[in-house]
Motif scaffolding. Structure first.
Motif, PDB file in Angstrom:
ATOM      1  N   SER A 154       1.228  -1.205   0.229  1.00 51.88           N
ATOM      2  CA  SER A 154      -0.480   0.158   0.306  1.00 51.88           C
ATOM      3  C   SER A 154       0.802   1.625   0.215  1.00 51.88           C
ATOM      4  O   SER A 154       0.329   2.483  -0.629  1.00 51.88           O
ATOM      5  CB  SER A 154      -0.999  -0.304   0.841  1.00 51.88           C
ATOM      6  OG  SER A 154      -0.323  -0.322   2.453  1.00 51.88           O
ATOM      7  N   LYS A 207      -4.784   7.344   4.673  1.00 51.53           N
ATOM      8  CA  LYS A 207      -6.199   7.172   4.656  1.00 51.53           C
ATOM      9  C   LYS A 207      -6.493   7.484   5.904  1.00 51.53           C
ATOM     10  O   LYS A 207      -7.396   7.951   6.061  1.00 51.53           O
ATOM     11  CB  LYS A 207      -6.601   6.193   4.408  1.00 51.53           C
ATOM     12  CG  LYS A 207      -6.565   5.529   2.873  1.00 51.53           C
ATOM     13  CD  LYS A 207      -7.778   4.272   2.601  1.00 51.53           C
ATOM     14  CE  LYS A 207      -7.943   3.309   1.543  1.00 51.53           C
ATOM     15  NZ  LYS A 207      -8.854   4.479   0.767  1.00 51.53           N
ATOM     16  N   HIS A 259      -4.413   0.044  -2.884  1.00 49.36           N
ATOM     17  CA  HIS A 259      -5.706   0.714  -2.598  1.00 49.36           C
ATOM     18  C   HIS A 259      -6.130  -0.364  -2.295  1.00 49.36           C
ATOM     19  O   HIS A 259      -6.475  -0.348  -0.794  1.00 49.36           O
ATOM     20  CB  HIS A 259      -6.452   0.671  -4.186  1.00 49.36           C
ATOM     21  CG  HIS A 259      -7.372   1.829  -3.061  1.00 49.36           C
ATOM     22  ND1 HIS A 259      -7.970   3.374  -2.319  1.00 49.36           N
ATOM     23  CD2 HIS A 259      -8.815   0.848  -2.670  1.00 49.36           C
ATOM     24  CE1 HIS A 259      -8.786   3.452  -2.483  1.00 49.36           C
ATOM     25  NE2 HIS A 259      -9.753   2.115  -1.802  1.00 49.36           N
TER      26      HIS A 259
END
Lengths: 410, 410
Positions: B284, B291, B390
């Motif tokens: 990631s 996030k 993602h």
């Protein structure tokens, strides 16, 4: 010559109820305009069969070309193929190859194909299958009345893939098109009104369309030339505009080569010169590293909420009142521990960037260590926390870009 | 009771050519659905008078209500009022009050009113003026055929202002509306077709509309209930569907409280319980940390291209053939160095995730150290590198979510 007309037809309750903004229609229209179509209409309806049928019939009598998105999924509210069958009297036929491709899609993901996905292999008789390796739903194309139709999934990545993989060539083969030529001058770190001022002295001929588009810190200056505009004059004007804008320009798109964003410009130069990079992020909190996905020259990235903790861990002295000195010391330590020849440090004096409800402006300082020298860029960031995060990542990335392109650091 | 039908009609070359994404249509549709309309169609055309006239005539015969955006400006390509006049045989009449309001708008800004703005005071005979203090163009409303029309500027802020200021009340007065209720069951780590299979045994009454929406790993199951559906039965059905889906459900939206995404669900639980987290990312590559922007419980995040380097730096033994053992050792070391009570480690056995041109599936293993115990989740990721990135971030986040919600770890 009259351009052929082009429509976009979007299907989905999520579109008409406003849960999803229909970005597909805009994207497809841009592609169509660039190819030389005149886009005349967008239509969106939900999943009512009679509405779908009526719109398909209307478009088949009205447009030269139509791309339809959505409604190809495996579930019972996906009605597009059925509507095509009903509108044009084309029974749905089981497509063996489509079925095997869907099976393969699941096999590649080590998953069992659910029974309902069989429906996606039922295509209108006589249509051309558009194989879709990015998803389960194949697209299809057919001609009816005046119109050539292509049907693609509504998932943007799949839609774009099918457009580039199949539809673009089919359109170019089928229609006589006079593409206009679009030159896009891409800049970072400069506002739209500044841009406009800088190029205000340049005479843009009336047949050239000048436009601007701002998106998350990147501003594009667009010059749309008619298809028969002399190439040399086109290039001269584009370069005149770009040089008036100056070092904020990171790329000029439209001269044949692929379109380039800030990350790909940096990637190309880093890879070409064999550099390796390590980064320390604060306010961009991982987003700078995330943007460099797939780039083997990024060796390491660190986010630490507390600069005090970070300096302590790297046995570096923290100078809370002198970010530049702290950044230099950190860069040296990171270079030693990672072996990267380039180090990018992002610091901010304020801690409140971690408060999502605080819209106060923050200042971010990016420091690049390369070839034994330090370069710094300072930016003020405003807006909500996600905007600040994004701008911080871009501003650090732009320091790297300016260094690599030999541009002025500001 | 049948809901009145609602359409959105957008006018503008910038919309049909794709230079601007039509966010107005989605916004207006959301408002209409919430009020109890059934939105049946969106249409957008450019500035061709005959297209505008035809669409207006079609809508007047088809819909109960339509809001039209754009084409009210002062320039020659703003044709909406003219199209209304032509379509419905209503001559344009000079509106003295509208004119004075436009003059005032300029006066308030110390500007001279250009002559061309007089055009904006010409309204179709018999229409109701909608005063617009946010811009120069007044809106107007009129009834034709089956349909009640409102015409508003395309500038989103003016459009929204006129909707709230005038249109909302006019609609509530004019129509008998029964607002419907939307329940959204949000899941992660389960495909759309799997979802459908799991709930296939549940009888959904015909008046309840079932829909699905998939977006980047998150799949939403939507239940749209008519306004007069009994509340108890609504809740029962929603919970029946959610429990058939199982522990993949991370939130149910629609029972009054705010809408929640995966990150906000995790944020809420982490903050409530006073946890602190440190993460190590591989595939990631910063996106997991990114996030969590604005969440003070994230203390630290590390991305390292090479697991060998990472383990060496943290003085941990690397077991290349035993990810779980390596992950546990890393988690312990990170916990010691950061002081976070929870540590999330994301590892993958394959190095080729850094190759953007390789679409091979990779397996990502997430390990959570919490309360002295280790929990693991293994996921197979496919697709291009950004998709894998993602999905990897979501899968690690979902492990954390399942732990916090006391759900089964799979």
């Amino acid at each position: 010559m009259r351009n052929p007309t082009f429509e976009v037809f979007s299907q989905g309750e999520e579109i008409v109820t406003g849960q999803v903004v229909d970005t597909n229609a805009a994207w497809l229209s841009q592609q169509a305009v660039a190819m030389g179509f005149t886009v005349t209409r967008h239509t969106a309806v939900g999943d009512k069969l009679e509405d779908l049928v009526q719109v398909l019939l209307d478009i088949s009598a009205r447009a030269d070309c139509c791309i339809c998105t959505g409604g190809l999924g495996p579930t019972s509210d996906d009605l597009t193929a059925e509507a095509v069958a009903k509108a044009f009297g084309l029974p749905l036929v089981f497509d063996e190859i489509a079925f095997r491709q869907i099976e393969q899609f699941f096999r590649n993901r080590n998953r069992q194909m659910p029974a309902c996905n069989r429906k996606q292999a039922m295509l209108p008789q006589g249509s051309i299958r558009l194989a879709n390796c990015k998803g389960t739903a194949p697209g299809f194309a057919l001609e009816q009345g005046r119109c050539w139709f292509a049907f693609v999934p509504g998932v943007p990545s799949e839609m774009r893939h099918l457009f580039h993989e199949h539809i673009q060539t089919m359109l170019a083969d089928r229609f006589v098109l006079q593409p206009s030529q679009l030159i896009t001058i891409k800049t970072i770190g400069i506002g739209e009104s500044d841009l406009q001022e800088r190029i205000s002295k340049i005479v843009i001929p009336p047949q050239v369309q000048l436009g601007f588009r701002a998106e998350l810190g990147e501003v594009q200056t667009k010059l749309l030339f008619p298809g028969d505009y002399p190439q040399l004059q086109l290039e001269n004007l584009a370069h005149q505009v770009a040089s008036a804008i100056g070092d904020a320009v990171f790329a000029i798109d439209g001269f044949g080569h692929q379109s380039s964003d800030l990350v790909s410009v940096v990637d190309h130069l880093m890879a070409e010169k064999g550099h390796a990079l390590a980064v320390v992020e604060t306010i961009s909190q991982g987003l700078l590293a995330a943007k460099m996905i797939g780039m083997p020259w990024l060796l390491s990235a660190v986010y630490e909420q507390s600069i005090a903790t970070l300096t302590q861990r790297l046995s570096v002295k923290n100078h809370p009142d002198d970010l530049i000195t702290t950044a230099k010391a950190l860069a040296g330590a990171v270079q030693k521990s990672t072996g990267a020849n380039m180090v990018l440090i992002q610091l901010t004096a304020s801690d409140y960037y971690i408060n999502p409800h605080d819209d106060k402006a923050v200042t971010v300082t990016s420091t690049l260590l390369a070839d034994g020298e330090y370069k710094h860029a300072v930016r003020s960031l405003a807006g909500d926390i996600k905007r600040k995060q994004h701008q911080a990542a871009l501003s650090s990335l732009d320091l790297l870009r300016r260094h690599l392109q030999g541009k002025e650091i500001v």
